[in-house]
Design a protein around this motif. Structure first.
Motif, PDB file in Angstrom:
ATOM      1  N   VAL A  35       0.837  -1.195   0.000  1.00  0.00           N
ATOM      2  CA  VAL A  35       0.000   0.000   0.000  1.00  0.00           C
ATOM      3  C   VAL A  35       0.873   1.247   0.000  1.00  0.00           C
ATOM      4  CG1 VAL A  35      -1.906  -1.142   1.183  1.00  0.00           C
ATOM      5  CG2 VAL A  35      -0.122  -0.013   2.530  1.00  0.00           C
ATOM      6  N   VAL A  36       0.332   2.334  -0.536  1.00  0.00           N
ATOM      7  CA  VAL A  36       1.024   3.616  -0.501  1.00  0.00           C
ATOM      8  C   VAL A  36       0.853   4.216   0.888  1.00  0.00           C
ATOM      9  CG1 VAL A  36       1.133   5.949  -1.439  1.00  0.00           C
ATOM     10  CG2 VAL A  36       0.665   4.007  -2.954  1.00  0.00           C
ATOM     11  N   GLU A  37       1.965   4.487   1.555  1.00  0.00           N
ATOM     12  CA  GLU A  37       1.936   5.019   2.915  1.00  0.00           C
ATOM     13  C   GLU A  37       2.161   6.530   2.887  1.00  0.00           C
ATOM     14  OE1 GLU A  37       1.178   3.868   5.726  1.00  0.00           O
ATOM     15  OE2 GLU A  37       1.265   1.677   5.589  1.00  0.00           O
ATOM     16  N   SER A  38       1.121   7.286   3.216  1.00  0.00           N
ATOM     17  CA  SER A  38       1.220   8.741   3.162  1.00  0.00           C
ATOM     18  C   SER A  38       2.230   9.279   4.171  1.00  0.00           C
ATOM     19  CB  SER A  38      -0.150   9.374   3.413  1.00  0.00           C
ATOM     20  OG  SER A  38      -0.670   8.972   4.664  1.00  0.00           O
ATOM     21  N   GLN A  39       2.452   8.565   5.270  1.00  0.00           N
ATOM     22  CA  GLN A  39       3.368   9.054   6.297  1.00  0.00           C
ATOM     23  C   GLN A  39       4.805   9.153   5.806  1.00  0.00           C
ATOM     24  OE1 GLN A  39       3.015   5.129   8.758  1.00  0.00           O
ATOM     25  NE2 GLN A  39       4.876   6.140   9.456  1.00  0.00           N
ATOM     26  N   PHE A  40       5.140   8.413   4.735  1.00  0.00           N
ATOM     27  CA  PHE A  40       6.497   8.441   4.203  1.00  0.00           C
ATOM     28  C   PHE A  40       6.651   9.403   3.028  1.00  0.00           C
ATOM     29  CE2 PHE A  40       6.279   3.988   5.916  1.00  0.00           C
ATOM     30  CZ  PHE A  40       7.049   4.269   7.053  1.00  0.00           C
ATOM     31  N   HIS A  41       5.620  10.187   2.758  1.00  0.00           N
ATOM     32  CA  HIS A  41       5.683  11.129   1.655  1.00  0.00           C
ATOM     33  C   HIS A  41       5.949  12.545   2.154  1.00  0.00           C
ATOM     34  CE1 HIS A  41       3.404   8.321  -1.302  1.00  0.00           C
ATOM     35  NE2 HIS A  41       4.419   7.755  -0.721  1.00  0.00           N
ATOM     36  N   ASN A  42       6.751  12.614   3.178  1.00  0.00           N
ATOM     37  CA  ASN A  42       7.169  13.902   3.725  1.00  0.00           C
ATOM     38  C   ASN A  42       8.368  14.389   2.915  1.00  0.00           C
ATOM     39  OD1 ASN A  42       8.582  15.856   5.351  1.00  0.00           O
ATOM     40  ND2 ASN A  42       7.273  15.250   7.056  1.00  0.00           N
ATOM     41  N   ASN A  43       8.335  15.629   2.460  1.00  0.00           N
ATOM     42  CA  ASN A  43       9.410  16.140   1.605  1.00  0.00           C
ATOM     43  C   ASN A  43      10.700  16.443   2.342  1.00  0.00           C
ATOM     44  OD1 ASN A  43       7.839  15.928  -0.639  1.00  0.00           O
ATOM     45  ND2 ASN A  43       7.297  18.092  -0.745  1.00  0.00           N
ATOM     46  N   THR A  44      10.716  16.271   3.656  1.00  0.00           N
ATOM     47  CA  THR A  44      11.912  16.633   4.421  1.00  0.00           C
ATOM     48  C   THR A  44      12.534  15.466   5.182  1.00  0.00           C
ATOM     49  OG1 THR A  44      10.604  17.284   6.361  1.00  0.00           O
ATOM     50  CG2 THR A  44      11.082  18.992   4.725  1.00  0.00           C
ATOM     51  N   GLU A  45      11.806  14.367   5.382  1.00  0.00           N
ATOM     52  CA  GLU A  45      12.325  13.281   6.210  1.00  0.00           C
ATOM     53  C   GLU A  45      13.107  12.259   5.380  1.00  0.00           C
ATOM     54  OE1 GLU A  45      12.433  13.674   9.180  1.00  0.00           O
ATOM     55  OE2 GLU A  45      10.568  14.318  10.129  1.00  0.00           O
ATOM     56  N   PHE A  46      14.022  11.587   6.063  1.00  0.00           N
ATOM     57  CA  PHE A  46      14.896  10.588   5.468  1.00  0.00           C
ATOM     58  C   PHE A  46      14.833   9.342   6.353  1.00  0.00           C
ATOM     59  CE2 PHE A  46      19.596   9.509   4.509  1.00  0.00           C
ATOM     60  CZ  PHE A  46      19.228   8.695   3.446  1.00  0.00           C
TER      61      PHE A  46
END
Length: 287
Positions: free
Chosen positions: A177-188
């Motif tokens: 599934v696509v996880e929205s929590q990992f679509h942060n433009n600043t986190e690694f």
């Protein structure tokens, strides 16, 4: 000194994020096989200089070798043999590296592509021991990042070759599934459990670029960009899945403190991944 074969690190030296992030399908241009050029050679890690005539084979696919070079003058062509004929993966010019991180970590290894001099070429053989020593001083997280990026480069190369011979599967994973929590433009992030598929935003639809596993990294890498997530790709995860946030500021500082040669070598990976991704999209007809 001719090496016994070669998998190549295709790339240039540090570029700005705006340049590096043009590796998505929209960034593909017809001239993506124009010679790539890097920064001026840093001679601190150079052991000797070597010269090759036009047409000479510097590295032979299938043989073993451990040499790592940077190109001082001239252009080389990277060729991979496939069941449907040879494919040119890249053309490298001044400032580019021939070899991967495995050259100074694991010694002699089987080379996966042939390197041929297009014109008269001057190469600088690098001191693998010095590079290995610098690597040994890095944090464990930074080491894992370098190995993960090398893994990402090898996987996108494999997919490009599969596309060339018509055997690439275009199906997207059905069990993730696509996880929205990992679509942060600043986190690694670094993966601790499970797998993550990187889904590229192709001009003709989504494309599965690769599958990452434990100790692989994804997200916004602070010191490089190559046209994947977060701007040009999404992340689909398995169940269960766990990933931890890495300290981007600390990693950026560690990168800034690298020697000039090692920093260029690390950043060249971004160009490797970006250019091979463009080739992959092109072979799939997304240009």
């Amino acid at each position: 000194m001719v090496d016994d074969g070669g998998i190549v690190l295709v790339g240039s030296g540090p570029v700005g994020p705006e340049e590096g992030e043009e590796g998505g399908a929209g960034g593909v241009k017809a001239d993506f096989l124009q010679p790539i050029k890097g920064p001026n050679v840093d001679y601190r890690y150079v052991r000797i200089e070597e010269n090759y005539s036009a047409g000479a084979t510097i590295v032979k696919e299938g043989n073993h070798g451990k040499w790592l070079w940077v190109i001082a003058d001239g252009t080389v062509k990277i060729i991979k043999e496939t069941p449907k004929g040879a494919i040119t993966l890249a053309r490298l010019g001044e400032g580019c590296f021939i070899g991967t991180i495995r050259s100074f970590l694991y010694g002699a290894y089987e080379r996966s592509a042939t390197v041929i001099a297009e014109d008269n070429v001057q190469l600088c053989l690098l001191d693998a021991e010095a590079l290995n020593h610098e690597y040994s001083l890095l944090s464990e997280d930074f080491k894992k990042i370098l190995l993960s990026l090398d893994n990402r480069f090898r996987m996108i190369n494999i997919n490009a070759i599969q596309a060339h011979i018509g055997e690439y599967s275009r199906e997207l994973p059905q069990d993730k599934v696509v996880e929205s929590q990992f679509h942060n433009n600043t986190e690694f992030y670094i993966i601790r459990e499970g797998t993550a598929d990187i889904i590229g935003k192709g001009l003709k639809g989504d494309v599965n670029l690769m599958t990452l596993g434990a100790d692989d990294v994804f997200g916004k890498i602070p010191f490089m960009a190559f046209g994947h997530e977060p701007l040009y790709a999404s992340v689909m995860t398995s169940s269960p899945f766990q990933a931890d946030v890495l300290d981007s500021a600390a990693l950026q500082k560690e990168y800034d403190n690298l020697s000039h040669t090692f920093r260029n070598f690390v950043f060249s990976t971004a160009t490797n991944i970006s250019m091979t991704t463009k080739l992959f999209y092109h072979l799939l007809g997304h240009t």
